[in-house]
Design a protein around this motif. Structure first.
Motif, PDB file in Angstrom:
ATOM      1  N   TRP A  14      -4.663  13.133  17.204  1.00 14.61           N
ATOM      2  CA  TRP A  14      -4.969  13.527  15.824  1.00 14.61           C
ATOM      3  C   TRP A  14      -5.119  12.581  14.921  1.00 14.61           C
ATOM      4  CZ3 TRP A  14      -6.219  17.242  12.256  1.00 14.61           C
ATOM      5  CH2 TRP A  14      -5.333  16.945  11.141  1.00 14.61           C
ATOM      6  N   TYR A  15      -3.644  11.611  14.777  1.00 11.10           N
ATOM      7  CA  TYR A  15      -3.851  10.428  13.759  1.00 11.10           C
ATOM      8  C   TYR A  15      -4.675   9.814  13.360  1.00 11.10           C
ATOM      9  CZ  TYR A  15       0.752  13.064  13.892  1.00 11.10           C
ATOM     10  OH  TYR A  15       2.110  13.253  13.701  1.00 11.10           O
ATOM     11  N   GLU A  16      -5.163   9.477  15.240  1.00  9.89           N
ATOM     12  CA  GLU A  16      -6.848   8.212  15.041  1.00  9.89           C
ATOM     13  C   GLU A  16      -7.706   9.454  14.271  1.00  9.89           C
ATOM     14  OE1 GLU A  16      -7.742   6.801  18.386  1.00  9.89           O
ATOM     15  OE2 GLU A  16      -5.882   5.656  18.749  1.00  9.89           O
ATOM     16  N   SER A  17      -8.015  10.558  14.181  1.00  9.49           N
ATOM     17  CA  SER A  17      -8.715  10.971  13.122  1.00  9.49           C
ATOM     18  C   SER A  17      -8.499  10.767  12.281  1.00  9.49           C
ATOM     19  CB  SER A  17      -8.673  12.412  13.995  1.00  9.49           C
ATOM     20  OG  SER A  17      -9.697  13.053  15.430  1.00  9.49           O
ATOM     21  N   LEU A  18      -7.309  11.267  11.494  1.00 13.75           N
ATOM     22  CA  LEU A  18      -7.141  10.945  10.444  1.00 13.75           C
ATOM     23  C   LEU A  18      -7.916   9.517   9.567  1.00 13.75           C
ATOM     24  CD1 LEU A  18      -3.664  12.372   9.242  1.00 13.75           C
ATOM     25  CD2 LEU A  18      -6.416  13.362   8.956  1.00 13.75           C
ATOM     26  N   MET A  19      -7.090   8.145  10.499  1.00 22.58           N
ATOM     27  CA  MET A  19      -7.409   7.093  10.250  1.00 22.58           C
ATOM     28  C   MET A  19      -8.787   7.069  10.152  1.00 22.58           C
ATOM     29  SD  MET A  19      -6.210   4.211   8.737  1.00 22.58           S
ATOM     30  CE  MET A  19      -4.367   4.103   9.281  1.00 22.58           C
ATOM     31  N   LYS A  20      -9.987   7.811  10.882  1.00 15.69           N
ATOM     32  CA  LYS A  20     -11.137   7.398  10.805  1.00 15.69           C
ATOM     33  C   LYS A  20     -11.435   8.116   9.775  1.00 15.69           C
ATOM     34  CE  LYS A  20     -15.696   7.987  13.634  1.00 15.69           C
ATOM     35  NZ  LYS A  20     -15.896   8.958  14.927  1.00 15.69           N
ATOM     36  N   ALA A  21     -11.425   8.908   9.445  1.00 16.19           N
ATOM     37  CA  ALA A  21     -12.059   9.767   8.313  1.00 16.19           C
ATOM     38  C   ALA A  21     -11.348   8.854   7.063  1.00 16.19           C
ATOM     39  CB  ALA A  21     -11.407  11.088   8.037  1.00 16.19           C
ATOM     40  N   TYR A  22      -9.944   8.422   7.019  1.00 16.75           N
ATOM     41  CA  TYR A  22      -9.540   7.276   6.338  1.00 16.75           C
ATOM     42  C   TYR A  22     -10.227   6.116   5.509  1.00 16.75           C
ATOM     43  CZ  TYR A  22      -6.062   5.368   3.185  1.00 16.75           C
ATOM     44  OH  TYR A  22      -5.879   4.273   1.459  1.00 16.75           O
TER      45      TYR A  22
ATOM     46  N   THR B 128      -1.870  10.978   1.848  1.00 17.53           N
ATOM     47  CA  THR B 128      -0.826  11.535   2.425  1.00 17.53           C
ATOM     48  C   THR B 128      -0.347  11.925   2.963  1.00 17.53           C
ATOM     49  OG1 THR B 128      -0.737  12.648  -0.154  1.00 17.53           O
ATOM     50  CG2 THR B 128       1.340  13.700   1.108  1.00 17.53           C
ATOM     51  N   ARG B 129      -0.603  12.723   3.746  1.00 17.66           N
ATOM     52  CA  ARG B 129      -0.573  12.673   5.515  1.00 17.66           C
ATOM     53  C   ARG B 129      -0.409  11.368   6.490  1.00 17.66           C
ATOM     54  NH1 ARG B 129       1.436  14.210   9.132  1.00 17.66           N
ATOM     55  NH2 ARG B 129       0.625  15.986  10.031  1.00 17.66           N
ATOM     56  N   LEU B 130      -1.675  10.645   6.235  1.00 18.34           N
ATOM     57  CA  LEU B 130      -0.578   9.000   7.409  1.00 18.34           C
ATOM     58  C   LEU B 130       0.440   8.969   6.735  1.00 18.34           C
ATOM     59  CD1 LEU B 130      -4.613   7.598   6.847  1.00 18.34           C
ATOM     60  CD2 LEU B 130      -3.065   8.378   9.510  1.00 18.34           C
ATOM     61  N   SER B 131       0.370   9.224   5.294  1.00 19.16           N
ATOM     62  CA  SER B 131       1.863   7.734   5.329  1.00 19.16           C
ATOM     63  C   SER B 131       3.304   8.953   5.726  1.00 19.16           C
ATOM     64  CB  SER B 131       2.640   8.180   3.577  1.00 19.16           C
ATOM     65  OG  SER B 131       1.302   7.334   2.840  1.00 19.16           O
TER      66      SER B 131
ATOM     67  N   ASN C 240      -3.507  -1.299   2.740  1.00 17.83           N
ATOM     68  CA  ASN C 240      -2.507  -1.497   1.360  1.00 17.83           C
ATOM     69  C   ASN C 240      -1.041  -0.535   1.174  1.00 17.83           C
ATOM     70  OD1 ASN C 240      -2.126  -4.348   1.959  1.00 17.83           O
ATOM     71  ND2 ASN C 240      -3.597  -4.944   0.424  1.00 17.83           N
ATOM     72  N   ALA C 241      -2.281   0.870   0.807  1.00 16.10           N
ATOM     73  CA  ALA C 241      -1.455   1.393   0.081  1.00 16.10           C
ATOM     74  C   ALA C 241      -0.600   2.951   0.976  1.00 16.10           C
ATOM     75  CB  ALA C 241      -2.988   2.855  -0.310  1.00 16.10           C
ATOM     76  N   LEU C 242      -1.069   2.242   2.924  1.00 15.64           N
ATOM     77  CA  LEU C 242      -0.337   2.570   3.755  1.00 15.64           C
ATOM     78  C   LEU C 242       0.995   1.966   4.268  1.00 15.64           C
ATOM     79  CD1 LEU C 242      -3.852   4.308   5.629  1.00 15.64           C
ATOM     80  CD2 LEU C 242      -2.040   5.629   4.159  1.00 15.64           C
ATOM     81  N   GLY C 243       0.661   1.180   3.489  1.00 16.31           N
ATOM     82  CA  GLY C 243       1.651   0.176   4.384  1.00 16.31           C
ATOM     83  C   GLY C 243       1.133  -0.655   5.493  1.00 16.31           C
ATOM     84  N   LEU C 244      -0.508  -0.538   5.813  1.00 14.18           N
ATOM     85  CA  LEU C 244      -1.090  -1.755   6.704  1.00 14.18           C
ATOM     86  C   LEU C 244      -1.378  -2.830   6.769  1.00 14.18           C
ATOM     87  CD1 LEU C 244      -2.175   1.869   8.433  1.00 14.18           C
ATOM     88  CD2 LEU C 244       0.087   0.679   9.227  1.00 14.18           C
ATOM     89  N   THR C 245      -1.095  -3.653   7.841  1.00 16.34           N
ATOM     90  CA  THR C 245      -2.412  -5.091   7.432  1.00 16.34           C
ATOM     91  C   THR C 245      -4.260  -4.577   7.652  1.00 16.34           C
ATOM     92  OG1 THR C 245       0.057  -5.445   7.919  1.00 16.34           O
ATOM     93  CG2 THR C 245      -2.786  -7.286   7.932  1.00 16.34           C
ATOM     94  N   ALA C 246      -4.392  -5.019   7.100  1.00 17.64           N
ATOM     95  CA  ALA C 246      -6.412  -4.584   7.013  1.00 17.64           C
ATOM     96  C   ALA C 246      -6.748  -6.312   7.846  1.00 17.64           C
ATOM     97  CB  ALA C 246      -6.412  -4.843   5.362  1.00 17.64           C
TER      98      ALA C 246
END
Length: 231
Positions: A104-112, A152-155, A225-231
């Motif tokens: 599920w979380y990878e699905s959200l990230m893919k959309a993001y 919001t959901r990923l954060s 960066n908005a998610l606090g993740l390194t690109a």
């Protein structure tokens, strides 16, 4: 986005070439929106909560509305949407096969990631076209609501979960690489980048293309960066 070589619109007159650029742009966007509808519909079934299911289902409805909007524009031009989408089906399907989420979380990230990169790309392409086309693309690729929901959901999911953060950061890097490759393939195969983003002078296409993809990469880094993740 088939790998089959298509006749270059450059061989046609300016008006005919412009018309073909718009048809190609609408065709690839139509199939992209239809694929997004199918993807969100499928993802909704695996939502961890009923609220998530409803929200992702709402995104699916929006994507189908966008598909219908592009279909209507193609119909206005006297073009069948199935015919316009056909050259791009194999490549888009292959992209989704290569980036199949594991949960599920990878699905959200893919959309993001992927949907945002494609939106930036198509808006850049449309900026070289007529005002009507720019307005249509802006309506279809306006994703502030979707981006806010996904952010919001990923954060929420990432908060205090370093293991998930590490996994999604890695997944995001893979996704952006695939998305940029896909965008470049579209531009090369359909003569978008050379005709719309470049010029006749030697080296101009390479320079303008490099600038475009640098912008896409910067936008992606900002969203990560908005998610606090390194690109």
């Amino acid at each position: 986005m088939s790998t089959e070589q298509q006749p270059s619109p450059l061989a046609a007159g300016p008006e005919e070439a412009h018309r073909q650029y718009v048809i190609d742009l609408y065709g690839v966007m139509a199939y992209g929106e239809l694929s997004a509808f199918e993807r969100f519909s499928s993802d909704a079934r695996f939502s961890p909560t009923l609220r998530d299911r409803a929200e992702i289902g709402r995104l699916a409805v929006t994507e189908f509305e966008h598909f219908e909007l592009v279909s209507a524009e193609l119909a206005r031009m006297g073009v069948d949407v199935q015919a316009a989408m056909a050259p791009f089906q194999a490549s888009i399907d292959a992209f989704h096969e290569r980036t199949r989420p594991g949960d599920w979380y990878e699905s959200l990230m893919k959309a993001y990631v992927a949907d945002s990169v494609s939106g930036d790309f198509y808006r850049a392409i449309a900026s070289r076209l007529d005002p009507q086309t720019r307005a249509v693309v802006a309506r279809i690729k306006e994703n502030d609501g979707q981006l806010a929901l996904l952010t919001t959901r990923l954060s929420q999911a990432l908060e205090g979960n370093e293991r998930l953060a590490s996994r999604l950061a890695l997944w995001g890097r893979r996704l952006v690489g695939e998305a940029l490759t896909q965008a470049q393939r579209i531009g090369i195969e359909r003569a978008f980048l050379g005709a719309l983003l470049g010029f006749d002078e030697p080296g101009a296409q390479e320079t303008v293309t490099a600038e475009l993809f640098a912008d896409l990469t910067r936008n992606h880094s900002r969203r990560m960066n908005a998610l606090g993740l390194t690109a």
